[in-house]
Design an enzyme around this catalytic site. Structure first.
Site, PDB file in Angstrom:
ATOM      1  N   LYS A  13       0.899  -1.131  -0.106  1.00 57.67           N
ATOM      2  CA  LYS A  13      -0.035   0.068   0.132  1.00 57.67           C
ATOM      3  C   LYS A  13       0.845   1.135   0.126  1.00 57.67           C
ATOM      4  O   LYS A  13       0.804   2.290  -0.872  1.00 57.67           O
ATOM      5  CB  LYS A  13      -1.070   0.027   1.225  1.00 57.67           C
ATOM      6  CG  LYS A  13      -1.839  -1.264   1.449  1.00 57.67           C
ATOM      7  CD  LYS A  13      -2.779  -1.004   2.538  1.00 57.67           C
ATOM      8  CE  LYS A  13      -2.076  -1.144   3.933  1.00 57.67           C
ATOM      9  NZ  LYS A  13      -1.396  -2.402   4.087  1.00 57.67           N
ATOM     10  N   ARG A  88      -9.922   0.507   8.727  1.00 57.49           N
ATOM     11  CA  ARG A  88      -9.236  -1.055   9.273  1.00 57.49           C
ATOM     12  C   ARG A  88     -10.205  -1.799   9.813  1.00 57.49           C
ATOM     13  O   ARG A  88     -10.052  -2.977  10.274  1.00 57.49           O
ATOM     14  CB  ARG A  88      -8.292  -0.573   9.894  1.00 57.49           C
ATOM     15  CG  ARG A  88      -6.845  -0.855   9.525  1.00 57.49           C
ATOM     16  CD  ARG A  88      -5.692  -0.689  10.539  1.00 57.49           C
ATOM     17  NE  ARG A  88      -4.531  -1.283  10.277  1.00 57.49           N
ATOM     18  CZ  ARG A  88      -3.531  -0.823   9.359  1.00 57.49           C
ATOM     19  NH1 ARG A  88      -3.745   0.309   8.832  1.00 57.49           N
ATOM     20  NH2 ARG A  88      -2.464  -1.350   9.279  1.00 57.49           N
ATOM     21  N   ARG A 127      11.930  -6.128   5.544  1.00 50.58           N
ATOM     22  CA  ARG A 127      11.995  -4.614   5.762  1.00 50.58           C
ATOM     23  C   ARG A 127      12.464  -4.354   7.358  1.00 50.58           C
ATOM     24  O   ARG A 127      12.891  -3.512   7.763  1.00 50.58           O
ATOM     25  CB  ARG A 127      10.570  -4.035   5.641  1.00 50.58           C
ATOM     26  CG  ARG A 127      10.420  -2.453   5.828  1.00 50.58           C
ATOM     27  CD  ARG A 127       8.985  -1.963   5.645  1.00 50.58           C
ATOM     28  NE  ARG A 127       8.166  -2.451   6.870  1.00 50.58           N
ATOM     29  CZ  ARG A 127       6.704  -2.243   6.585  1.00 50.58           C
ATOM     30  NH1 ARG A 127       6.334  -1.789   5.729  1.00 50.58           N
ATOM     31  NH2 ARG A 127       6.060  -2.829   7.590  1.00 50.58           N
ATOM     32  N   ARG A 133      11.455  -1.393  11.442  1.00 50.01           N
ATOM     33  CA  ARG A 133      10.339  -0.831  12.204  1.00 50.01           C
ATOM     34  C   ARG A 133       9.786  -1.709  13.438  1.00 50.01           C
ATOM     35  O   ARG A 133       9.866  -3.035  13.221  1.00 50.01           O
ATOM     36  CB  ARG A 133       9.015  -0.824  11.018  1.00 50.01           C
ATOM     37  CG  ARG A 133       8.074   0.193  11.121  1.00 50.01           C
ATOM     38  CD  ARG A 133       7.271   0.196   9.622  1.00 50.01           C
ATOM     39  NE  ARG A 133       5.936  -0.323  10.098  1.00 50.01           N
ATOM     40  CZ  ARG A 133       5.014  -0.434   9.309  1.00 50.01           C
ATOM     41  NH1 ARG A 133       4.711   0.125   8.239  1.00 50.01           N
ATOM     42  NH2 ARG A 133       3.956  -1.012   9.881  1.00 50.01           N
ATOM     43  N   ARG A 144      -0.463  -8.743  13.451  1.00 44.10           N
ATOM     44  CA  ARG A 144      -1.013  -7.763  12.417  1.00 44.10           C
ATOM     45  C   ARG A 144      -1.858  -8.768  11.479  1.00 44.10           C
ATOM     46  O   ARG A 144      -2.924  -8.048  11.106  1.00 44.10           O
ATOM     47  CB  ARG A 144       0.165  -7.064  11.807  1.00 44.10           C
ATOM     48  CG  ARG A 144       0.505  -5.970  12.536  1.00 44.10           C
ATOM     49  CD  ARG A 144       2.070  -5.644  12.406  1.00 44.10           C
ATOM     50  NE  ARG A 144       2.116  -4.856  10.993  1.00 44.10           N
ATOM     51  CZ  ARG A 144       3.119  -4.772  10.471  1.00 44.10           C
ATOM     52  NH1 ARG A 144       4.408  -5.321  10.848  1.00 44.10           N
ATOM     53  NH2 ARG A 144       3.091  -4.254   9.062  1.00 44.10           N
TER      54      ARG A 144
HETATM   55  P1  AP5 Z   1       4.764  -1.556   1.906  1.00 40.41           P
HETATM   56  O1  AP5 Z   1       4.486  -0.654   0.647  1.00 40.41           O
HETATM   57  O2  AP5 Z   1       5.324  -0.876   3.017  1.00 40.41           O
HETATM   58  O3  AP5 Z   1       3.224  -2.357   2.487  1.00 40.41           O
HETATM   59  P2  AP5 Z   1       2.192  -1.817   3.059  1.00 40.41           P
HETATM   60  O4  AP5 Z   1       0.955  -2.258   2.604  1.00 40.41           O
HETATM   61  O5  AP5 Z   1       2.406  -0.471   3.339  1.00 40.41           O
HETATM   62  O6  AP5 Z   1       2.376  -2.334   4.603  1.00 40.41           O
HETATM   63  P3  AP5 Z   1       2.527  -1.872   6.096  1.00 40.41           P
HETATM   64  O7  AP5 Z   1       3.445  -2.802   6.833  1.00 40.41           O
HETATM   65  O8  AP5 Z   1       3.001  -0.563   6.084  1.00 40.41           O
HETATM   66  O9  AP5 Z   1       1.010  -2.223   6.461  1.00 40.41           O
HETATM   67  P4  AP5 Z   1       0.501  -2.028   8.069  1.00 40.41           P
HETATM   68  O10 AP5 Z   1      -1.169  -1.874   7.216  1.00 40.41           O
HETATM   69  O11 AP5 Z   1       0.783  -3.061   8.467  1.00 40.41           O
HETATM   70  O12 AP5 Z   1       1.038  -0.734   8.557  1.00 40.41           O
HETATM   71  P5  AP5 Z   1       0.389   0.703   8.809  1.00 40.41           P
HETATM   72  O13 AP5 Z   1       1.598   1.444   8.801  1.00 40.41           O
HETATM   73  O14 AP5 Z   1      -0.768   1.266   7.935  1.00 40.41           O
HETATM   74  O15 AP5 Z   1       5.655  -2.788   1.471  1.00 40.41           O
HETATM   75  C1  AP5 Z   1       6.107  -3.725   2.440  1.00 40.41           C
HETATM   76  C2  AP5 Z   1       7.509  -4.252   2.220  1.00 40.41           C
HETATM   77  O16 AP5 Z   1       7.392  -4.990   0.807  1.00 40.41           O
HETATM   78  C3  AP5 Z   1       8.599  -2.931   1.952  1.00 40.41           C
HETATM   79  O17 AP5 Z   1       9.856  -3.367   2.307  1.00 40.41           O
HETATM   80  C4  AP5 Z   1       8.396  -2.956   0.420  1.00 40.41           C
HETATM   81  O18 AP5 Z   1       9.556  -2.503  -0.356  1.00 40.41           O
HETATM   82  C5  AP5 Z   1       8.314  -4.369  -0.042  1.00 40.41           C
HETATM   83  N1  AP5 Z   1       7.227  -4.577  -1.398  1.00 40.41           N
HETATM   84  C6  AP5 Z   1       6.444  -3.736  -1.627  1.00 40.41           C
HETATM   85  N2  AP5 Z   1       6.044  -3.876  -3.127  1.00 40.41           N
HETATM   86  C7  AP5 Z   1       6.530  -4.960  -3.210  1.00 40.41           C
HETATM   87  C8  AP5 Z   1       6.901  -5.532  -4.806  1.00 40.41           C
HETATM   88  N3  AP5 Z   1       5.926  -5.507  -5.479  1.00 40.41           N
HETATM   89  N4  AP5 Z   1       7.694  -6.576  -4.619  1.00 40.41           N
HETATM   90  C9  AP5 Z   1       8.638  -6.792  -3.723  1.00 40.41           C
HETATM   91  N5  AP5 Z   1       8.640  -6.219  -2.609  1.00 40.41           N
HETATM   92  C10 AP5 Z   1       7.624  -5.063  -2.221  1.00 40.41           C
HETATM   93  O19 AP5 Z   1      -0.014   0.492  10.390  1.00 40.41           O
HETATM   94  C11 AP5 Z   1       0.845   0.304  11.234  1.00 40.41           C
HETATM   95  C12 AP5 Z   1       0.028   0.188  12.517  1.00 40.41           C
HETATM   96  O20 AP5 Z   1      -0.381   1.411  12.768  1.00 40.41           O
HETATM   97  C13 AP5 Z   1      -1.348  -0.836  12.922  1.00 40.41           C
HETATM   98  O21 AP5 Z   1      -0.713  -1.890  12.982  1.00 40.41           O
HETATM   99  C14 AP5 Z   1      -1.918  -0.188  13.868  1.00 40.41           C
HETATM  100  O22 AP5 Z   1      -1.384  -0.352  15.084  1.00 40.41           O
HETATM  101  C15 AP5 Z   1      -1.637   1.420  13.533  1.00 40.41           C
HETATM  102  N6  AP5 Z   1      -2.733   1.773  12.730  1.00 40.41           N
HETATM  103  C16 AP5 Z   1      -2.682   2.346  11.349  1.00 40.41           C
HETATM  104  N7  AP5 Z   1      -3.928   2.686  10.849  1.00 40.41           N
HETATM  105  C17 AP5 Z   1      -4.867   2.523  11.732  1.00 40.41           C
HETATM  106  C18 AP5 Z   1      -6.150   2.426  11.847  1.00 40.41           C
HETATM  107  N8  AP5 Z   1      -6.981   3.053  10.658  1.00 40.41           N
HETATM  108  N9  AP5 Z   1      -6.934   2.141  12.883  1.00 40.41           N
HETATM  109  C19 AP5 Z   1      -6.137   1.536  13.921  1.00 40.41           C
HETATM  110  N10 AP5 Z   1      -4.873   1.324  14.018  1.00 40.41           N
HETATM  111  C20 AP5 Z   1      -4.187   1.940  13.083  1.00 40.41           C
HETATM  112 MG    MG Z   2       2.390   1.080   4.923  1.00 37.58          MG
END
Ligand code: AP5
Ligand code: MG
Length: 192
Positions: A13, A88, A127, A133, A144
């Protein structure tokens, strides 16, 4: 263009939103990034969220909605946005729907990035080494993914029922996935 990216942790994402932002010329709103900024700043909200995020649980809906309302009140969202990490759960999906209706800016499309769990775990482990992270350790990743299946996966159905969902294969090179997203949103971009 008002777009929401859906998909499990590690589905790409954030990676794709950064590219879409350039392409569509609208801001990328990542609730994870907003929360990590609060944690880094040591704000009261950040102090509250820090442990919850590190273990892979969801921060409270009230905090998230407040953060989002605040972000949408900034003028750069007037021409649209790419939302990443919100909604979410179904309560957040309903709250977002209400908020967007109030400001007269309904969602144009929801794009789900599909990647199987094995590859998600592999990407997040990569990552963890590269960026360190706090929630990319194996235990928090497991949590997660569980939270995603139990609480976030129903959000996919929400957008399907609203006729806004397109599903994209998230496996491939960054360019391949990007091209698929652009193709998936082309019909709504022509209308909008
Ligand atoms: P990346 O692009 O970072 O993937 P992502 O989908 O953004 O994954 P996240 O880990 O950021 O998602 P998340 O939903 O767990 O975290 P968030 O920050 O939203 O890619 C991941 C890796 O893969 C990278 O190293 C990238 O380089 C690699 N990659 C990408 N595409 C690729 C490809 N095509 N081929 C190969 N490699 C690739 O949330 C974190 C925390 O915040 C949550 O757990 C929660 O505690 C809190 N939070 C956030 N939003 C909310 C909400 N709405 N409600 C409640 N709590 C929340
Ligand atoms: Mg992300």
């Amino acid at each position: 263009m008002r777009l929401v990216l859906l998909g499990a942790p590690g589905s790409g994402k954030g990676t794709q939103a950064a590219r879409l932002k350039q392409h569509l010329q609208v801001p990328h709103i990542s609730t994870g990034d907003l929360l990590r900024a609060e944690v880094a700043a040591g704000s009261p909200l950040g102090v509250q969220a820090k442990e919850i995020m590190a273990r892979g649980d969801l921060v409270s809906d009230d905090i998230l909605l407040g953060m989002l309302e605040d972000r949408f009140s900034r003028p750069d969202t007037a021409n649209g946005f790419i939302l990443d990490g919100y909604p979410r759960n179904l309560a957040q999906a309903a709250a977002l729907d209400g908020l967007l209706q109030r400001i007269g800016q309904p969602m144009d499309a929801a794009v789900q990035l599909e990647v199987d769990n094995e590859l998600l775990i592999e990407r997040l482990a990569g990552r963890a080494k590269a960026e360190g992270r706090s929630d990319d350790n194996p235990e928090s990743v497991r949590k997660r993914l569980e939270v995603y299946d139990a609480q976030t996966a129903p959000v996919i159905e929400f957008y399907r029922q609203h006729g806004q969902l397109t599903t994209v294969d998230g496996v491939g090179t960054l360019d391949e996935v990007f091209t698929r997203i652009i193709e998936a949103i082309a019909p709504v971009r022509e209308v909008g």
